[in-house]
Scaffold this motif. Structure first.
Motif, PDB file in Angstrom:
ATOM      1  N   SER A 116       9.455 -14.584   6.507  1.00  0.00           N
ATOM      2  CA  SER A 116       8.417 -13.713   5.920  1.00  0.00           C
ATOM      3  C   SER A 116       7.537 -14.477   4.929  1.00  0.00           C
ATOM      4  O   SER A 116       6.912 -13.893   4.045  1.00  0.00           O
ATOM      5  N   TYR A 117       7.468 -15.796   5.082  1.00  0.00           N
ATOM      6  CA  TYR A 117       6.646 -16.630   4.189  1.00  0.00           C
ATOM      7  C   TYR A 117       5.193 -16.121   4.192  1.00  0.00           C
ATOM      8  O   TYR A 117       4.611 -15.905   5.268  1.00  0.00           O
ATOM      9  N   GLY A 118       4.661 -15.870   2.970  1.00  0.00           N
ATOM     10  CA  GLY A 118       3.283 -15.387   2.847  1.00  0.00           C
ATOM     11  C   GLY A 118       3.130 -13.887   3.005  1.00  0.00           C
ATOM     12  O   GLY A 118       2.043 -13.345   2.773  1.00  0.00           O
ATOM     13  N   GLN A 119       4.196 -13.215   3.388  1.00  0.00           N
ATOM     14  CA  GLN A 119       4.119 -11.752   3.491  1.00  0.00           C
ATOM     15  C   GLN A 119       4.404 -11.117   2.133  1.00  0.00           C
ATOM     16  O   GLN A 119       5.056 -11.726   1.284  1.00  0.00           O
ATOM     17  N   HIS A 120       3.898  -9.907   1.932  1.00  0.00           N
ATOM     18  CA  HIS A 120       4.111  -9.248   0.642  1.00  0.00           C
ATOM     19  C   HIS A 120       4.672  -7.854   0.811  1.00  0.00           C
ATOM     20  O   HIS A 120       4.525  -7.232   1.877  1.00  0.00           O
ATOM     21  N   PHE A 121       5.322  -7.414  -0.264  1.00  0.00           N
ATOM     22  CA  PHE A 121       5.773  -6.032  -0.394  1.00  0.00           C
ATOM     23  C   PHE A 121       5.138  -5.493  -1.657  1.00  0.00           C
ATOM     24  O   PHE A 121       5.067  -6.188  -2.676  1.00  0.00           O
ATOM     25  N   GLN A 180       4.610   3.262 -19.270  1.00  0.00           N
ATOM     26  CA  GLN A 180       3.411   4.093 -19.518  1.00  0.00           C
ATOM     27  C   GLN A 180       2.356   3.704 -18.498  1.00  0.00           C
ATOM     28  O   GLN A 180       2.094   2.497 -18.334  1.00  0.00           O
ATOM     29  N   GLY A 181       1.809   4.685 -17.786  1.00  0.00           N
ATOM     30  CA  GLY A 181       0.743   4.402 -16.825  1.00  0.00           C
ATOM     31  C   GLY A 181       1.272   4.213 -15.412  1.00  0.00           C
ATOM     32  O   GLY A 181       2.349   4.713 -15.056  1.00  0.00           O
ATOM     33  N   ARG A 182       0.467   3.474 -14.633  1.00  0.00           N
ATOM     34  CA  ARG A 182       0.722   3.356 -13.188  1.00  0.00           C
ATOM     35  C   ARG A 182       0.137   2.012 -12.733  1.00  0.00           C
ATOM     36  O   ARG A 182      -1.016   1.707 -13.064  1.00  0.00           O
ATOM     37  N   VAL A 183       0.954   1.217 -12.011  1.00  0.00           N
ATOM     38  CA  VAL A 183       0.478  -0.081 -11.527  1.00  0.00           C
ATOM     39  C   VAL A 183       0.852  -0.259 -10.065  1.00  0.00           C
ATOM     40  O   VAL A 183       1.791   0.377  -9.565  1.00  0.00           O
ATOM     41  N   MET A 184       0.087  -1.118  -9.362  1.00  0.00           N
ATOM     42  CA  MET A 184       0.492  -1.572  -8.028  1.00  0.00           C
ATOM     43  C   MET A 184       1.223  -2.889  -8.249  1.00  0.00           C
ATOM     44  O   MET A 184       0.599  -3.849  -8.748  1.00  0.00           O
ATOM     45  N   ASP A 185       2.492  -2.924  -7.945  1.00  0.00           N
ATOM     46  CA  ASP A 185       3.306  -4.111  -8.182  1.00  0.00           C
ATOM     47  C   ASP A 185       3.548  -4.807  -6.864  1.00  0.00           C
ATOM     48  O   ASP A 185       3.832  -4.147  -5.852  1.00  0.00           O
ATOM     49  N   VAL A 186       3.405  -6.141  -6.853  1.00  0.00           N
ATOM     50  CA  VAL A 186       3.398  -6.894  -5.598  1.00  0.00           C
ATOM     51  C   VAL A 186       4.299  -8.120  -5.688  1.00  0.00           C
ATOM     52  O   VAL A 186       4.292  -8.821  -6.706  1.00  0.00           O
ATOM     53  N   ALA A 187       5.080  -8.336  -4.637  1.00  0.00           N
ATOM     54  CA  ALA A 187       5.893  -9.542  -4.512  1.00  0.00           C
ATOM     55  C   ALA A 187       5.492 -10.249  -3.225  1.00  0.00           C
ATOM     56  O   ALA A 187       5.372  -9.616  -2.165  1.00  0.00           O
ATOM     57  N   VAL A 188       5.270 -11.559  -3.294  1.00  0.00           N
ATOM     58  CA  VAL A 188       4.867 -12.364  -2.136  1.00  0.00           C
ATOM     59  C   VAL A 188       5.941 -13.415  -1.880  1.00  0.00           C
ATOM     60  O   VAL A 188       6.304 -14.158  -2.796  1.00  0.00           O
ATOM     61  N   ASP A 189       6.419 -13.486  -0.645  1.00  0.00           N
ATOM     62  CA  ASP A 189       7.447 -14.457  -0.283  1.00  0.00           C
ATOM     63  C   ASP A 189       6.836 -15.858  -0.269  1.00  0.00           C
ATOM     64  O   ASP A 189       5.973 -16.148   0.551  1.00  0.00           O
ATOM     65  N   ALA A 190       7.310 -16.717  -1.174  1.00  0.00           N
ATOM     66  CA  ALA A 190       6.781 -18.093  -1.281  1.00  0.00           C
ATOM     67  C   ALA A 190       7.844 -19.117  -0.913  1.00  0.00           C
ATOM     68  O   ALA A 190       7.733 -20.300  -1.291  1.00  0.00           O
ATOM     69  N   ARG A 191       8.867 -18.693  -0.176  1.00  0.00           N
ATOM     70  CA  ARG A 191       9.981 -19.598   0.154  1.00  0.00           C
ATOM     71  C   ARG A 191       9.668 -20.310   1.474  1.00  0.00           C
ATOM     72  O   ARG A 191       9.634 -19.669   2.537  1.00  0.00           O
ATOM     73  N   VAL A 192       9.407 -21.587   1.386  1.00  0.00           N
ATOM     74  CA  VAL A 192       9.047 -22.364   2.587  1.00  0.00           C
ATOM     75  C   VAL A 192      10.186 -22.276   3.604  1.00  0.00           C
ATOM     76  O   VAL A 192      11.356 -22.464   3.263  1.00  0.00           O
ATOM     77  N   GLY A 193       9.826 -21.911   4.828  1.00  0.00           N
ATOM     78  CA  GLY A 193      10.832 -21.773   5.888  1.00  0.00           C
ATOM     79  C   GLY A 193      11.269 -20.341   6.093  1.00  0.00           C
ATOM     80  O   GLY A 193      11.890 -20.004   7.101  1.00  0.00           O
ATOM     81  N   SER A 194      10.907 -19.469   5.163  1.00  0.00           N
ATOM     82  CA  SER A 194      11.295 -18.056   5.291  1.00  0.00           C
ATOM     83  C   SER A 194      10.529 -17.413   6.447  1.00  0.00           C
ATOM     84  O   SER A 194       9.321 -17.641   6.613  1.00  0.00           O
TER      85      SER A 194
END
Ligand SMILES: Cc1cn([C@H]2C[C@H](O)[C@@H](COP(=O)(O)OP(=O)(O)O[C@H]3O[C@H](C)C(=O)[C@H](O)[C@H]3O)O2)c(=O)[nH]c1=O
Length: 189
Positions: free
Chosen positions: A95-100, A79-93
């Motif tokens: 894309s560390y610190g990047q989000h989708f 129900q409704g609408r949200v902005m859902d966010v994932a942030v890469d927290a894997r040290v050494g990745s």
């Protein structure tokens, strides 16, 4: 049948289960182990969560559970609408610190798969939003952690102004990214 809409950051997947519409409304399989495995989501979920947020601008996140209770999540909005966010927290990745991020809504039927090793959070974009998500590790209060959702280094555009966000005390007191010591290590995958 589940459509793989997008992949990002080495593991995050945006998916859309098929929706059968007719004059009554619609039917959709929101989870089907065989159909999701066909697009690479083979997770053995152990717990279903459901949170209701009454006001637009409510933020829940950015959260994680530290290993050995790290959680992969499959998130949808009923129900409704949200902005859902994932942030890469894997040290050494790479894309560390990047989000989708993706707008998930009851109307669009999109779901976001967030692997373990990522911070997760959402901001509601309208009043009275219901978010339902599956996790593959049980809740463990002692391993629960958070990072500020409006962190300047993460620089996430949540879709609404952050100055008046509705937060839990835990989220309001969360550390900045620069002060966060991640418990996750990139496995080179
Ligand atoms: C997450 C969780 C919470 N609780 C209890 C603990 C508290 O007494 C109460 C509210 O918890 P909290 O304020 O941490 O709920 P959210 O702010 O929605 O947290 C969630 O927000 C983001 C979106 C996430 O991805 C996580 O699943 C989770 O951290 O529910 C439980 O009993 N089991 C649980 O699995």
């Amino acid at each position: 049948m589940v459509e793989l809409v997008a992949e990002a950051l080495g593991g995050v997947k945006l998916v859309r289960p098929r929706r059968f519409e007719d004059e009554r409304g619609f039917f959709t399989e929101t989870w089907n182990a065989r159909a999701f495995a066909a697009i690479g989501i083979n997770t053995a979920f152990v717990q279903d969560n459901h949170s209701r947020s009454v006001r637009a601008g409510t933020v829940r996140g950015l959260h994680y559970q530290a290993p050995p209770f790290a959680q992969a999540k499959l998130v949808r909005v009923s129900q409704g609408r949200v902005m859902d966010v994932a942030v890469d927290a894997r040290v050494g990745s790479p894309s560390y610190g990047q989000h989708f991020k993706a707008e998930l809504s009851a109307d669009n039927g999109l779901q976001l798969f967030v692997p373990a090793g990522f911070l997760h959070g959402f901001m509601t974009l309208e009043d009275d939003c219901h978010v339902q998500y599956k996790v593959d590790a049980h809740y463990d209060r002692a391993s629960d952690g958070a990072v500020r959702f409006d962190d300047p280094d993460l620089a996430i555009d949540w879709g609404l102004p952050t100055g008046r966000a509705i937060l839990s005390q835990k989220d309001a007191a969360a550390p900045l990214w620069r002060d966060f010591t991640s418990p996750f290590v990139w496995q080179g995958d």
